[in-house]
Design an enzyme around this catalytic site. Structure first.
Site, PDB file in Angstrom:
ATOM      1  N   GLY A   1       0.836  -1.191  -0.059  1.00 36.88           N
ATOM      2  CA  GLY A   1       0.200  -0.067  -0.069  1.00 36.88           C
ATOM      3  C   GLY A   1       0.967   1.153   0.010  1.00 36.88           C
TER       4      GLY A   1
ATOM      5  N   CYS B   1      -8.879   5.375  -1.017  1.00 40.72           N
ATOM      6  CA  CYS B   1      -9.655   6.470  -1.020  1.00 40.72           C
ATOM      7  C   CYS B   1     -10.401   6.815  -2.064  1.00 40.72           C
ATOM      8  CB  CYS B   1      -8.844   7.812  -0.788  1.00 40.72           C
ATOM      9  SG  CYS B   1      -7.441   7.502   0.291  1.00 40.72           S
TER      10      CYS B   1
ATOM     11  N   THR C   1       1.730  -3.605   6.839  1.00 41.23           N
ATOM     12  CA  THR C   1       0.586  -4.367   6.766  1.00 41.23           C
ATOM     13  C   THR C   1      -0.725  -3.549   6.748  1.00 41.23           C
ATOM     14  OG1 THR C   1       1.015  -4.991   9.038  1.00 41.23           O
ATOM     15  CG2 THR C   1       1.724  -6.429   7.397  1.00 41.23           C
TER      16      THR C   1
ATOM     17  N   GLU D   1     -25.837   5.579  12.106  1.00 44.48           N
ATOM     18  CA  GLU D   1     -24.566   5.886  13.147  1.00 44.48           C
ATOM     19  C   GLU D   1     -24.983   5.666  14.458  1.00 44.48           C
ATOM     20  OE1 GLU D   1     -21.337   6.824  12.556  1.00 44.48           O
ATOM     21  OE2 GLU D   1     -21.105   6.832  14.904  1.00 44.48           O
TER      22      GLU D   1
ATOM     23  N   THR E   1      10.549   0.135  14.773  1.00 42.73           N
ATOM     24  CA  THR E   1       9.980  -0.623  16.182  1.00 42.73           C
ATOM     25  C   THR E   1      10.779  -0.817  17.189  1.00 42.73           C
ATOM     26  OG1 THR E   1      10.425  -2.833  15.317  1.00 42.73           O
ATOM     27  CG2 THR E   1       8.662  -1.689  14.262  1.00 42.73           C
TER      28      THR E   1
ATOM     29  N   PRO F   1      15.255  -4.518  16.808  1.00 39.94           N
ATOM     30  CA  PRO F   1      16.488  -3.727  15.822  1.00 39.94           C
ATOM     31  C   PRO F   1      16.239  -4.218  14.416  1.00 39.94           C
ATOM     32  CG  PRO F   1      17.258  -4.790  17.672  1.00 39.94           C
ATOM     33  CD  PRO F   1      16.045  -5.153  17.908  1.00 39.94           C
TER      34      PRO F   1
ATOM     35  N   VAL G   1      -9.940  15.739   4.516  1.00 43.70           N
ATOM     36  CA  VAL G   1     -10.938  16.478   3.520  1.00 43.70           C
ATOM     37  C   VAL G   1     -11.371  15.537   2.830  1.00 43.70           C
ATOM     38  CG1 VAL G   1      -9.325  17.000   1.551  1.00 43.70           C
ATOM     39  CG2 VAL G   1     -11.089  18.612   1.986  1.00 43.70           C
TER      40      VAL G   1
ATOM     41  N   TYR H   1      -5.572  38.003  -2.780  1.00 43.83           N
ATOM     42  CA  TYR H   1      -7.155  38.521  -3.271  1.00 43.83           C
ATOM     43  C   TYR H   1      -7.311  38.767  -4.623  1.00 43.83           C
ATOM     44  CZ  TYR H   1     -11.095  41.503  -3.726  1.00 43.83           C
ATOM     45  OH  TYR H   1     -12.168  42.027  -4.352  1.00 43.83           O
TER      46      TYR H   1
END
Lengths: 453, 453
Positions: free
Chosen positions: B9, B42, B112, B178, B270, B273, B327, B422
């Site tokens: 991933g 996503c 993972t 929900e 982690t 080692p 978002v 602006y």
């Protein structure tokens, strides 16, 4: 407490509104030479190109609206005298010039703005030559454009380009001319300016760069414009050649001028007690170079008005040095910048590197993703001092993110580790800003390795 | 140097790509159980709603693309053993389970991710009940939806709402349920959630809030869903009830777990080692509360992969605590948030005030200006600790500006004096962010005055 404000633009009205916010009893009077107040001069090109329906729409408020908040507005009036020692001004209404009036003040605010600068070129007084500043200017240009076929816009700054696009949309054949060899020289580096230039050319606007206008030809009306060895037949010429601060009133009051315009401290006080000044008529400090500079932006005027108002009512407020962040939209293209360009950094003796990214405004697979170009300027310590962004969407807020990064003196390394929000229809998983920051980090690291060798 | 990465991933592949960027010679192998790598989970809802054409489009790279950069990817493979003391892993291909293979590593990276959490509800194993995580899940939902009329989505977090909108666009009658009394409870306060809720209801999505799902009815296939005293007839149920980190591999390797998932230091190491971990399977620190938390975001995984890679190749890099900026876009509505909500601040024992603004995304007179709502959360020193933004455009980049402001510990007072760019088609002369910051300043000032009395 009596406050008199000279000028009904963004600076003057922001001062008035903010004073009223903090002080319900202050007597506030705004005096302006103009017929209209509270309109958005930045919007004039957008009326011209038809995106906004009519000039009436861009007038945000009428004098009567201010009366509701007990702010008196006197339009079409000329201040002819400031007696600082007596804390009085003299003025008359433009239609009753002989009836001289006086008004006392506890605090005077000079918000006289700027006037278009017209270079002393032969023929600039011919019919069909226009300046661009007020709604009246916009209306005259629109009217003249209806009977014209070919226009020249002198000056390839923001306003010049926006007006050029507006005239093009009205069906005219438009040529923009610029003395310098690139467009938007104040805000964009040549490589970034070229991206905007190509867009304009694709939209059918002609550009003549690196040539000042030498002469406007014609007998009573404009007939041609001469640049170097070229003469173009034209029906109209718009001079978008910059703005000069209106300092007459300040001089009359005895306020000191600086290098560019009225000198003020961080409270927006002039050198004369109880006289403040805000907007296009004052000079400010550049946040990066520390030098005096001009910041001819509506947002600057609004922020200065707030600072002046807070100090007038006895609160503490300081106007901070400017980064001059800007953004524009021409057709579908947005472009913006903040801080120094590479060129201006070098002119200021600052050694820099620049990181660039060319990426997309949405996830690659998302329909309608647009190309985005970013250039980030960093000093040799990696501190970001400028950024330029061009894309067909989502530029303005990225400029604001960069303004904040620059104001906080962030390095490209730190910025490259920042969190950015992500959703496929709205952004890339690695934001183009991060890609530009990473590129800057790499350039810097190569430079440092070369120095070590 | 041999690097083995478990997981294909965002976290795993970001680690692989970044190692290759810095080290041309490293032997890099990515092992994943999945058939596809480098897809954007996503994006699944956006395929469902038809904004992205097909699932193939959201696969950014194939295994072969990585081979070009000399990164070996082994798909459809299961790691069954990690021998940390020998620096070896054992794995097999899913279609050759008896052929056990071994691989040595100098550095192991556990990426993972997470697996959908399905609450232990009666009927959750019926046909027509779906989880949502992988492309295969998305494909199954799409297929089933073609023969369905009524769907229930359980969970009103981001994914739940996005999936609900997708099913609605496919013509189904959709109800979102929900447990908590509001939607998007992790990121939005109730008042802001209500704005999104009204939009969804306008789009025809039904909402049942404050009720957990109690039972899914049916014999072999889903026939109904029970909440409190209601039973809804449905053809399908999608469980968008959160993600639980996949920590099996880490446990096997002897890595310590924290409160939520794998414990890592700021280098992404982690407790064992030479074993790193990145992405949804690790826990991080919240920048504001300092507490351990989860950050189940693709952007977090990408940033962690970069940090792990830099440390593996011997560069110094630290992963900074998160603000969890997010978002989303549902239909035409964008909404985003960063930092703490008012509710979560109070839960964390932080006293806060909030400033709000309701303004426009363009100048008032500019056609197409949309409403924008902003809520800014500040502690009693005025330091901004959270922000929520909702509008039909230009939300994501404003969230990023606010992330930067929060990371720099800016006060509402300081932010209210910042420069914003602006132009009438792109913004208001006073940005809605400034208006919210000013409102926060006023609330704070009133509070301080009351304390003095």
């Amino acid at each position: 407490m009596k406050i008199v404000i000279i000028g009904g633009g963004a600076g003057g009205l922001s001062t008035a509104s903010n004073i009223r916010k903090y002080d319900k009893d202050a007597e506030i009077t705004v005096i302006t030479r103009d017929e209209n107040i509270a309109y958005s001069p930045c919007a004039i090109p957008y009326v011209l190109c038809g995106e906004v329906d009519c000039f009436e729409n861009i007038i945000m408020h009428q004098a009567e609206d201010y009366l509701e908040r007990d702010i008196k507005v006197i339009t079409l009036a000329e201040v002819f005298e400031v007696k600082a020692s007596e804390k009085k001004i003299g003025y008359y209404l433009l239609n009753q010039k002989e009836d001289l009036k006086e008004m006392e003040y506890d605090y005077l605010v000079i918000a006289t703005g700027g006037a278009p600068f017209i270079p002393p070129v032969e023929g600039s007084d011919l019919e069909g030559v226009f300046k661009i500043r007020t709604i009246a200017d916009g209306q005259e240009i629109t009217k003249w454009a209806q009977k014209s076929k070919k226009a020249v816009v002198v000056g390839a700054g923001l306003i010049g380009l926006e007006i050029a696009y507006g005239l093009k949309k009205r069906g005219l054949d438009v040529t923009v001319t610029e003395m310098l060899p690139q467009i938007v020289p104040r805000s964009l580096d040549p490589d970034m300016a070229l991206i905007v230039q190509k867009y304009l050319e694709k939209e059918g606007i002609n550009l003549i760069l690196g040539h000042p206008i030498e002469k406007i030809a014609g007998t009573t009306k404009v007939e041609g414009a001469v640049f170097g060895d070229q003469c173009i037949d034209v029906d109209m010429v718009v001079m978008a050649t910059g703005v000069r601060p209106e300092t007459k009133m300040a001089t009359m009051a005895g306020c000191e001028l600086g290098r560019w315009s009225i000198s003020v401290n961080e409270k927006m006080q002039t050198t004369v007690p109880d006289i403040y000044a805000v907007g296009d008529c004052v000079e400010v400090y550049d946040a990066i170079t520390g030098h005096n500079t001009q910041s001819l932006l509506g947002t600057t005027a609004v922020r200065q008005g707030k600072v002046a108002a807070q100090n007038i009512v006895g609160k503490k407020a300081e106007f901070i040095p400017v980064l001059n962040s800007m953004v524009s939209k021409i057709g579908n293209l947005e472009f913006g910048a903040v801080g120094l360009t590479k060129v201006s950094a070098i002119q200021n003796g600052i050694e820099v590197i620049s990181g660039k990214s060319r990426a997309l405004t949405k996830a690659r697979y998302y329909p309608g993703a647009k190309r985005i170009d970013i250039k980030m300027i960093c000093n040799l310590q990696g501190v970001i001092i400028g950024c330029q962004i061009i894309a067909e969407e989502r530029v303005a807020e990225r400029v604001d993110t960069m303004s904040l990064a620059i104001s906080q003196k962030l390095t490209c390394s730190k910025l490259s580790n920042m969190e950015f929000s992500y959703a496929p229809p709205l952004s890339m998983v690695i934001d183009p800003i991060i890609l530009a920051a990473e590129d800057a980090c790499e350039k810097l690291s190569k430079l440092n390795n070369n120095h070590k060798k």
